[in-house]
Design a protein around this motif. Sequence first.
Motif, short mmCIF file in Angstrom:
data_model
loop_
_atom_site.label_atom_id
_atom_site.label_comp_id
_atom_site.label_asym_id
_atom_site.label_seq_id
_atom_site.Cartn_x
_atom_site.Cartn_y
_atom_site.Cartn_z
N UNK A 46 0.86 -1.18 0.00
CA UNK A 46 0.00 0.00 0.00
C UNK A 46 0.89 1.23 0.00
N UNK A 47 0.57 2.20 -0.86
CA UNK A 47 1.32 3.45 -0.93
C UNK A 47 0.51 4.56 -0.27
N UNK A 48 1.22 5.38 0.50
CA UNK A 48 0.63 6.56 1.14
C UNK A 48 1.25 7.76 0.45
N UNK A 49 0.45 8.52 -0.29
CA UNK A 49 0.99 9.62 -1.07
C UNK A 49 0.27 10.92 -0.73
N UNK A 50 0.84 12.02 -1.22
CA UNK A 50 0.26 13.33 -1.00
C UNK A 50 1.34 14.38 -1.01
N UNK A 51 0.97 15.66 -1.07
CA UNK A 51 1.97 16.73 -1.10
C UNK A 51 2.75 16.81 0.20
N UNK A 52 3.87 17.53 0.16
CA UNK A 52 4.64 17.76 1.38
C UNK A 52 3.76 18.44 2.42
N UNK A 53 3.88 17.99 3.66
CA UNK A 53 3.07 18.56 4.73
C UNK A 53 1.68 17.96 4.83
N UNK A 54 1.43 16.87 4.09
CA UNK A 54 0.09 16.28 4.07
C UNK A 54 -0.20 15.45 5.32
N UNK A 55 0.84 15.09 6.09
CA UNK A 55 0.64 14.28 7.28
C UNK A 55 1.09 12.85 7.14
N UNK A 56 1.82 12.54 6.08
CA UNK A 56 2.21 11.16 5.80
C UNK A 56 3.19 10.62 6.86
N UNK A 57 4.28 11.35 7.08
CA UNK A 57 5.26 10.88 8.05
C UNK A 57 4.71 10.93 9.47
N UNK A 58 3.84 11.90 9.75
CA UNK A 58 3.18 11.93 11.07
C UNK A 58 2.35 10.66 11.25
N UNK A 59 1.67 10.23 10.21
CA UNK A 59 0.90 8.99 10.27
C UNK A 59 1.82 7.81 10.56
N UNK A 60 2.96 7.75 9.87
CA UNK A 60 3.95 6.71 10.16
C UNK A 60 4.38 6.75 11.62
N UNK A 61 4.65 7.95 12.11
CA UNK A 61 5.12 8.09 13.49
C UNK A 61 4.06 7.64 14.50
N UNK A 62 2.81 7.86 14.18
CA UNK A 62 1.73 7.41 15.05
C UNK A 62 1.64 5.89 15.05
N UNK A 63 1.80 5.29 13.88
CA UNK A 63 1.78 3.83 13.78
C UNK A 63 2.97 3.23 14.52
N UNK A 64 4.13 3.85 14.37
CA UNK A 64 5.37 3.29 14.91
C UNK A 64 5.60 3.64 16.38
N UNK A 65 4.72 4.44 16.99
CA UNK A 65 4.83 4.71 18.41
C UNK A 65 5.74 5.86 18.79
N UNK A 66 6.13 6.68 17.81
CA UNK A 66 6.98 7.83 18.12
C UNK A 66 6.25 8.78 19.06
N UNK A 67 4.96 8.97 18.82
CA UNK A 67 4.10 9.69 19.76
C UNK A 67 2.69 9.14 19.66
N UNK A 68 1.90 9.28 20.72
CA UNK A 68 0.55 8.71 20.72
C UNK A 68 -0.42 9.62 19.96
N UNK A 69 -1.47 9.04 19.39
CA UNK A 69 -2.49 9.87 18.75
C UNK A 69 -3.38 10.54 19.78
#
Length: 241
Positions: free
Chosen positions: A33-56
């Motif tokens: 599955x690909x997660x795409x969108x413009x810069x600042x769209x929230x893609x890496x933040x979504x990764x960080x939420x999945x990976x536990x970098x910070x809680x949602x």
Amino acid sequence: MTALLEVEGLSKRFRGLRAVSNVGFAVPKGGIVALIGPNGAGKTTTFNLIAGVFPPNEGSVRLDGRPITGLKPHQVCAAGIGRTFQIVKPFGDLTVEENVVVGALARERSVDTARRIARGVLERLGLAEQSFRPARSLTLPDRKRLEVARALATRPTLLLLDEVLAGLRPTEVDRMVEVLRDLNRREGLTILMIEHVMRAVMALSDHVVVLDHGEKIAEGTPADVTADPRVIESYLGAESL
């Protein structure tokens, strides 16, 4: 197809700034599955939420039916999620093999076993001949492959790839695409990837999720998503028509 990863209603705010808002999608077992969108769209933040970098602030994440929302990164890794980072930062003074051994030790107590795992991963990614070079001496394409190798050494069931193709030449992109396709087809590795190289997205992914301003604006097959007027307007541009 059974979902390996399930993301539901995921939201995150930073000092009032809404980075991700009510995002939901699923990644099937054995899929890409690909997660795409413009810069600042929230893609890496979504990764960080999945990976536990910070809680949602709201929402949930489940891996193979088990809730992992709010776990720490090492706990998420132990649960079966490996990830790469957009900016690759290997341990420069360690060798290529030692870098991958560090990844393997996330789940292995035996250094000898970790070393065997590392050597197998390096062989699969075509880095075996560079095993004893210092990581700082690698070219960008090889550092990208090393980043993938470190994540694979944790023996994930789900691999999160954050722009592993960024900065690569077309021939280097093609080589990495073949590596990822092989990992998926031969070893059944499930992949969720953030990527801007659309020809790689079209070649690899079964399903595409599009974010813009922290919200999901479209999802579907690569062909359907790239024909969606909202995606063209916010991300692909009229020249994609």
